[in-house]
Design an enzyme around this catalytic site. Sequence first.
Site, PDB file in Angstrom:
ATOM      1  N   GLY A  35      73.022 -76.400 -76.780  1.00 11.50           N
ATOM      2  CA  GLY A  35      73.625 -75.229 -77.405  1.00 11.50           C
ATOM      3  C   GLY A  35      73.758 -75.313 -78.912  1.00 11.50           C
TER       4      GLY A  35
ATOM      5  CB  SER B  97      67.131 -72.662 -77.898  1.00 12.87           C
ATOM      6  OG  SER B  97      68.068 -73.310 -77.052  1.00 12.87           O
TER       7      SER B  97
END
Length: 363
Positions: free
Chosen positions: A122, A183
Amino acid sequence: MRTKAYALALKGMFTMSPERIHHIITRGMQLVQAISPLRRAVGSILPVNDPILRQEVFGVTFPQPLGLAAGFDKNGEAPDVWAAFGFGYAELGTVTASPQPGNPTPRLFRLPADKAILNRMGFNNLGAAEVAKNLKRRKSDAVIGINIGKTKVVASKDAVNDYRRSALLLGNLADYLVINVSSPNTPGLRDLQAVESLRPIIAAVQESTSVPVLVKIAPDLSDDDIDAVADLAVEMGIAGIVATNTTISRNGLRTPHQDVADMGAGGISGAPVAQRSLEVLERLYAHVGTEMVLIGVGGISTPQQAWERIAAGATLLQGYTGMIYGGPDWIRDIHLGIAAQLRAHDLSSIDQAVGSKLPWTLQ
């Protein structure tokens, strides 16, 4: 000897959590960064300094084609070390405009049966301003790129200004910038790969820096979406595309299905993404390969796979998971293999092999 020693060390490392090992290695790299004689000693042993590997790419001289992929040195804490270990360059980050802790732990998992890693980190990082401070303390001119992403708490509608902030803070400290919109671990980020969302982000980053700007894409895009991003890249005049990021696919894994399910969400890197990353690269090269630089990343484990990426259209390569499973000699073996293959085909430089589809001929 070094390979056997690393294999033994890996067994020991695999008894600890992946993130703990990452922190230990990072501290070790910071030590090498801080002690110049130690860094020079390492640099006298591991790199393959063969002129046939040297390239001039978007105005930057790369001594070797294989670089460290983004995700390892997130905060630019050891920017001078990676060249000493044999990488031709290092892509630092992903860095966001504001500092953020990333997702809750555990968020990093090994799949040794697949020679893979699953992560949902993250974008944990110190933020662009702090990373800029780290980079201003650099002691070498080793090539670095910086991978920038969207701050999690920033709404997608405000993403343009968020990327602009990072580019303004970091652009002049890098040899190139990469816009990360691929991502799977930041909610909504992959939606920014849509052409109409991506166009203003690219424009903002280009306006904020004078260094080459690239975009990193996901392996899970449809072929039509890959073509659309490629067309946009040409339209905007960006320097290149990094193909690819991690995959959200769980197909074809050797690790038991329930074990993977228990790990939860995240992107998989390493061997399982290799084939799709190669397919994306081949499609990009066929579509826009003569108009921009392509960087091949995803599941490169062997010198033969590295060569296949070059022959498919990659001018530069990157790896991360391959280093975890193969150690420093993996970097060296990749470069020795590429150099030997170039000579086996009577070529004098990598650019002659890019997109050539020449086969791997060494046993």
